[in-house]
Motif scaffolding. Structure first.
Motif, mmCIF file in Angstrom:
data_model
loop_
_atom_site.group_PDB
_atom_site.id
_atom_site.type_symbol
_atom_site.label_atom_id
_atom_site.label_comp_id
_atom_site.label_asym_id
_atom_site.label_seq_id
_atom_site.Cartn_x
_atom_site.Cartn_y
_atom_site.Cartn_z
ATOM 1 N N LYS A 152 1.981 6.548 1.039
ATOM 2 C CA LYS A 152 1.083 5.473 1.475
ATOM 3 C C LYS A 152 -0.326 5.752 0.971
ATOM 4 O O LYS A 152 -0.811 6.885 1.014
ATOM 5 C CB LYS A 152 1.079 5.363 3.001
ATOM 6 N N THR A 153 -0.985 4.701 0.490
ATOM 7 C CA THR A 153 -2.352 4.809 -0.011
ATOM 8 C C THR A 153 -3.347 4.456 1.088
ATOM 9 O O THR A 153 -3.219 3.415 1.738
ATOM 10 C CB THR A 153 -2.564 3.854 -1.203
ATOM 11 N N TYR A 154 -4.320 5.338 1.289
ATOM 12 C CA TYR A 154 -5.386 5.084 2.260
ATOM 13 C C TYR A 154 -6.665 4.784 1.472
ATOM 14 O O TYR A 154 -7.226 5.662 0.814
ATOM 15 C CB TYR A 154 -5.565 6.284 3.189
ATOM 16 N N THR A 155 -7.119 3.555 1.532
ATOM 17 C CA THR A 155 -8.224 3.105 0.681
ATOM 18 C C THR A 155 -9.591 3.197 1.357
ATOM 19 O O THR A 155 -10.593 2.774 0.777
ATOM 20 C CB THR A 155 -7.988 1.655 0.243
ATOM 21 N N ASP A 156 -9.642 3.752 2.576
ATOM 22 C CA ASP A 156 -10.927 3.808 3.278
ATOM 23 C C ASP A 156 -11.831 4.924 2.763
ATOM 24 O O ASP A 156 -12.980 5.038 3.180
ATOM 25 C CB ASP A 156 -10.706 3.955 4.792
ATOM 26 N N ASN B 58 0.815 -1.225 0.000
ATOM 27 C CA ASN B 58 0.000 0.000 0.000
ATOM 28 C C ASN B 58 0.847 1.274 0.000
ATOM 29 O O ASN B 58 0.372 2.338 0.407
ATOM 30 C CB ASN B 58 -0.964 0.003 1.196
ATOM 31 N N THR C 132 -4.632 10.187 -1.924
ATOM 32 C CA THR C 132 -3.674 9.075 -2.017
ATOM 33 C C THR C 132 -4.263 7.914 -2.804
ATOM 34 O O THR C 132 -3.546 7.223 -3.535
ATOM 35 C CB THR C 132 -3.214 8.587 -0.626
ATOM 36 N N ASN C 133 -5.562 7.694 -2.659
ATOM 37 C CA ASN C 133 -6.211 6.636 -3.422
ATOM 38 C C ASN C 133 -6.161 6.944 -4.914
ATOM 39 O O ASN C 133 -5.949 6.047 -5.743
ATOM 40 C CB ASN C 133 -7.656 6.493 -2.960
#
Length: 221
Positions: free
Chosen positions: A68-72, A16, A77-78
Motif C-alpha cells: 500500500k502506498t502512503y502519499t501523506d 493505492n 512506499t511513495n
C-alpha cells in the motif's frame, strides 16, 4: 544478508496498492506469513529499510510483494510507487511474522491483509481453504485488496466490512465486540489478526472477553 533483486513487473491492484513481482535469489526460501526488510537500490534510499510480507507462494519461481502506498509524506512506499520493471530492490533474509497454526478466522484491516495473502493462497493451493473465514475491513469498497482472489478462492468464507459505507452492499462500521459476537462463530478456534495497532489490540481484547484463549490469538508481536 542483503540480496539485490530486479523488479520484473509492477502493477496496481487498487488505487493505492501496488503489486511487485521480482527476482528470487538462488536458494532463497520463505514460509507463508514471513516478511523481510526491503530498501530501494537508489542513492539516498538504500538505508531506508522497511518490513514487507511476501504475498506469493514459496514454490513460485519469482517473489512478490503487495504494498500500500502512503502519499501523506515522501516515504518508502511513495517512492516504491514510482518503480517498475528493471528497477532494483535490496532484500534481507526472511524472518517470521504471523505463523499458520490451524483452522480459524483471519481478521484484517486494510493493508493488514498482506501477511494473510500467502497463507491463504497456500491453503487454497493445497485444497485446504475450506473451514477458514476471512473478515476483511476497509474504508470503502474500492479499498478491498485482491477482492477477486477472496471471492473466487474455493472453500474460503469471506465477509467484507466497510467503515465508510451505507451498509447496503457490505456491513458497515467497526469490527468490534458486538460485530465479532455476531460473525466470528466458534471462539475456540484460532484467530489471526492484523491491521493498525489499535485495531489489533481492540480486537484481541474483544475476542478474549468473548471466550477466545490467548494462545489462539495469532498476531504480530
Amino acid at each position: 544478508m542483503a540480496h539485490r533483486v530486479k523488479i520484473l513487473e509492477a502493477e496496481n491492484v487498487t488505487h493505492n496498492v501496488r503489486r511487485f513481482r521480482f527476482e528470487r535469489p538462488d536458494g532463497y526460501a520463505f514460509v507463508p506469513g514471513q516478511a523481510t526488510e526491503v530498501s530501494i537500490d537508489q542513492d539516498g534510499w538504500r538505508e531506508e529499510k522497511r518490513p514487507f510480507t511476501f504475498t506469493g507462494l514459496s514454490q513460485w519461481p519469482d517473489l512478490e510483494f503487495t504494498i500500500k502506498t502512503y502519499t501523506d509524506h515522501d516515504g518508502v512506499t511513495n517512492r516504491l510507487a514510482t518503480l517498475g520493471a528493471g528497477d532494483a530492490l535490496l532484500i534481507d533474509d526472511p524472518w517470521g511474522t504471523i505463523e499458520y497454526k490451524g483452522k480459524g478466522t483471519f481478521i484484517a484491516g486494510g493493508a493488514g491483509i498482506t501477511p494473510f495473502i500467502a497463507i491463504l493462497r497456500d491453503l487454497a493451493d493445497r485444497k485446504a481453504a475450506a473451514g477458514h473465514r476471512l473478515i476483511f475491513s476497509n474504508r470503502t469498497e474500492d479499498d478491498i485488496i485482491l477482492r477477486d482472489l477472496w471471492e473466487k478462492m474455493p472453500g474460503l468464507e469471506h465477509l467484507f466490512v466497510v467503515t465508510r459505507g451505507d451498509g447496503k452492499t457490505f456491513p458497515a462500521g467497526p469490527v468490534d465486540k458486538a460485530f465479532l459476537r455476531d460473525h466470528a462463530g466458534d471462539f475456540g478456534q484460532h484467530f489471526y489478526v492484523c491491521g493498525p495497532d489499535k485495531m489489533v489490540a481492540d480486537i484481541n481484547a474483544a475476542l478474549t472477553e468473548l471466550g477466545a484463549a490467548a494462545t489462539n490469538l495469532v498476531f504480530e508481536r
